[in-house]
Design an enzyme around this catalytic site. Structure first.
Site, PDB file in Angstrom:
ATOM      1  N   LYS A 174      16.032   6.563 -49.287  1.00 11.33           N
ATOM      2  CA  LYS A 174      15.689   5.646 -48.198  1.00 11.33           C
ATOM      3  C   LYS A 174      16.802   4.606 -48.104  1.00 11.33           C
ATOM      4  O   LYS A 174      16.892   3.702 -48.929  1.00 11.33           O
ATOM      5  CB  LYS A 174      14.333   4.982 -48.467  1.00 11.33           C
ATOM      6  CG  LYS A 174      13.720   4.281 -47.245  1.00 11.33           C
ATOM      7  CD  LYS A 174      14.272   2.900 -47.059  1.00 11.33           C
ATOM      8  CE  LYS A 174      13.665   2.193 -45.856  1.00 11.33           C
ATOM      9  NZ  LYS A 174      14.349   0.901 -45.585  1.00 11.33           N
ATOM     10  N   GLU A 247      17.857  -2.250 -60.399  1.00 11.06           N
ATOM     11  CA  GLU A 247      19.072  -3.050 -60.499  1.00 11.06           C
ATOM     12  C   GLU A 247      18.942  -4.142 -59.452  1.00 11.06           C
ATOM     13  O   GLU A 247      19.120  -3.909 -58.250  1.00 11.06           O
ATOM     14  CB  GLU A 247      20.301  -2.175 -60.260  1.00 11.06           C
ATOM     15  CG  GLU A 247      21.606  -2.816 -60.732  1.00 11.06           C
ATOM     16  CD  GLU A 247      22.387  -3.459 -59.610  1.00 11.06           C
ATOM     17  OE1 GLU A 247      22.130  -4.664 -59.342  1.00 11.06           O
ATOM     18  OE2 GLU A 247      23.228  -2.786 -59.019  1.00 11.06           O
ATOM     19  N   CYS A 281      26.263  -7.263 -56.237  1.00  9.07           N
ATOM     20  CA  CYS A 281      25.268  -7.795 -57.183  1.00  9.07           C
ATOM     21  C   CYS A 281      25.924  -8.348 -58.435  1.00  9.07           C
ATOM     22  O   CYS A 281      25.548  -9.405 -58.932  1.00  9.07           O
ATOM     23  CB  CYS A 281      24.267  -6.696 -57.559  1.00  9.07           C
ATOM     24  SG  CYS A 281      23.266  -6.118 -56.180  1.00  9.07           S
ATOM     25  N   GLU A 379      21.655 -17.145 -55.674  1.00  8.90           N
ATOM     26  CA  GLU A 379      22.695 -16.139 -55.459  1.00  8.90           C
ATOM     27  C   GLU A 379      23.172 -16.209 -54.012  1.00  8.90           C
ATOM     28  O   GLU A 379      22.440 -15.859 -53.090  1.00  8.90           O
ATOM     29  CB  GLU A 379      22.149 -14.746 -55.774  1.00  8.90           C
ATOM     30  CG  GLU A 379      23.185 -13.660 -55.676  1.00  8.90           C
ATOM     31  CD  GLU A 379      22.619 -12.277 -55.993  1.00  8.90           C
ATOM     32  OE1 GLU A 379      23.398 -11.400 -56.383  1.00  8.90           O
ATOM     33  OE2 GLU A 379      21.390 -12.083 -55.827  1.00  8.90           O
TER      34      GLU A 379
END
Length: 473
Positions: A174, A247, A281, A379
């Site tokens: 997906k 993750e 990330c 972040e």
């Protein structure tokens, strides 16, 4: 033997996967329509999982050697289409063709397919003496649901697909709603060499993603994305007890020790933070620098930022691109504006670049900030790096470890032993010395704390997409 791969250009790849009545996908740099992504439904997802379930026993029965051969053929197919895939990726995601960006990403896809094909997971003998014999083997999970992000959609997709297929699972992907076309195109290329039903991609909204995480026919879910969405994946998977690899978000800290040479480390520091225009990330997102070299590091970083070309990705001269979507641009803008209002020093950048396009934000170095400022604590996931001074390395270590994230971290020093002593105390799944963010297909990668759990890559990555079985006798 697999059939010869049909060579397709970018337009032909798009024609394969787009839908005339689908959702418009815009070029991240120019905001022009690239194509129309199909809007699949939960019913489409259910059908894809059913096909994958039906294909899985036959795929597993091929054995490791044949599956590895097909992964190598898949790598060849990706390489044969690397340029049109890179161009489509550049337009859809925004990353430039050159630098550590689109062409680099396609190269990584082929490299990970090959490395995964060549990774050996032998049975482990646990007991072999007068008391008996026991060994540990790994079997397929069944169907793996792979939910991907928009920042490295093809590379992370392969990170999920390759080990799953290698271990005898089938996969339903997906893709992110922001970057579906490039993922659909890559899956189409892979399917030129894979058996029917082994790999499918379903392009839908969040409802489709939630159904994939909760689907009773899915035995494993792999998700890369935000920590908030990761928690929802965990909740959705509770009903079927699917195994998980997550993750999630990172806010990676780097610590520059006083013996580091600012002129030597500046380029690597910059790219540790600004790879993919900061939308990674495991990018460096907050940098702690000893006060004896603080101003020198800030100045060197600003100089690199000002000299690094930014612009539309199809321009061969650019290596920094736009922020991928308006929602992420709003986050970046809010965090920098807040830091400015709190008295932070904007050394370079600090605002949008409308002359380049709607979603461009200048490469930004922010100094004179501290822990507790949102730009440091949240972040940013964009082309901004806050630089925080420290005097005592104990304080820097405490600052690096204080947040509920732990994907990556780095230590920068001219003394490797000294750097290693600091690295041993950092709470992160991966710690780099004098670099940040580099990955190797044989070195396991994963986060701790709020950055998720489970490992990818190498032997440990194969184990994570399999179920262990102990055989006595």
């Amino acid at each position: 033997m697999s059939e010869p791969v049909q060579m397709l250009d970018e337009g032909a790849l798009l024609d394969r996967v787009q839908a005339p009545d689908g959702r418009e996908i815009l070029d991240a740099a120019t905001r022009e329509v690239i194509g129309r992504a199909p809007v699949h439904t939960v019913a489409d997802l259910d059908a894809a999982v059913d096909r994958a379930s039906a294909a899985q026993p036959g795929w597993a029965a091929l054995g490791h050697e044949r599956r590895s051969e097909l992964l190598l053929a898949a790598a060849d197919a990706v390489e044969a289409h690397a340029e049109p895939l890179a161009r489509l990726l550049s337009r859809e995601q925004g990353k430039p063709l050159n630098g550590p960006n689109a062409r680099f990403e396609l190269g990584a896809c082929a490299a990970w397919l090959r490395a995964t094909a060549g990774t050996v997971l032998d049975p482990e003998v646990l007991v072999d003496d007068e008391s008996g014999h026991a060994e540990l083997v790994y079997k397929p999970v069944g169907v793996v649901g792979a939910i991907g992000p928009w920042n490295w959609p093809l590379m992370i997709g392969v990170w999920q697909i390759a080990p799953s297929l290698r271990m005898g699972n089938t996969v339903v992907v997906k893709p992110s709603e922001y970057t579906p076309l490039s993922v659909l195109a890559m899956v189409s290329v892979l399917n030129d060499v894979l058996p029917d039903g082994v790999l499918a991609a379903v392009s839908g909204d969040r409802e489709v993603g939630a159904r994939l995480a909760a689907h009773p026919g899915v035995g494993k879910v792999m998700f890369t994305g935000s920590t908030a969405t990761g928690r929802k994946v965990i909740e959705a998977s509770a009903g079927n007890l699917a195994r998980l690899t997550l993750e999630l978000g990172g806010n990676d800290a780097g610590i520059v020790l006083p013996d580091a040479d600012p002129t030597v480390i500046a380029q690597d520091l910059f790219w540790g933070a600004f790879v993919n225009t900061g939308q990674t990330c495991a990018a460096l997102k907050r940098l702690y620098v000893h006060d004896s070299i603080y101003e020198d590091v800030v100045a060197e970083l600003a100089a690199v930022a000002e000299q690094t070309p930014m612009g539309p990705g199809l321009d061969e001269g650019n290596v920094l691109g736009p922020v991928q979507n308006p929602q992420q641009l709003a986050i970046v803008t809010r965090l920098v504006d807040d830091a400015r209002a709190r008295g932070a020093r904007i050394v370079t950048g600090g605002g949008p670049a409308p002359e380049l396009g709607e979603l461009f934000y200048r490469a930004t170095i922010v100094a004179d900030v501290a822990d507790g400022v949102p730009l440091v604590d949240e972040e940013q996931f964009g082309p901004v790096l806050p630089v925080i001074g420290y005097h005592d390395v104990e304080d820097a270590i405490g600052s690096a470890n204080r947040l509920d994230v732990g994907l990556g971290a780095s230590v920068w020093s001219g003394d490797r032993d000294r750097a290693r002593a600091v690295a041993d105390r950092l709470q992160a799944g991966t710690v780099w010395i004098n670099s940040h963010g580099g990955l190797h297909p044989m070195a396991p990668f994963g986060g701790i704390k709020g950055s998720g759990y489970g490992l990818e890559f190498g032997v440990e990555g194969l184990k994570s997409v399999a179920v262990p079985q102990v055989i006595h006798g």
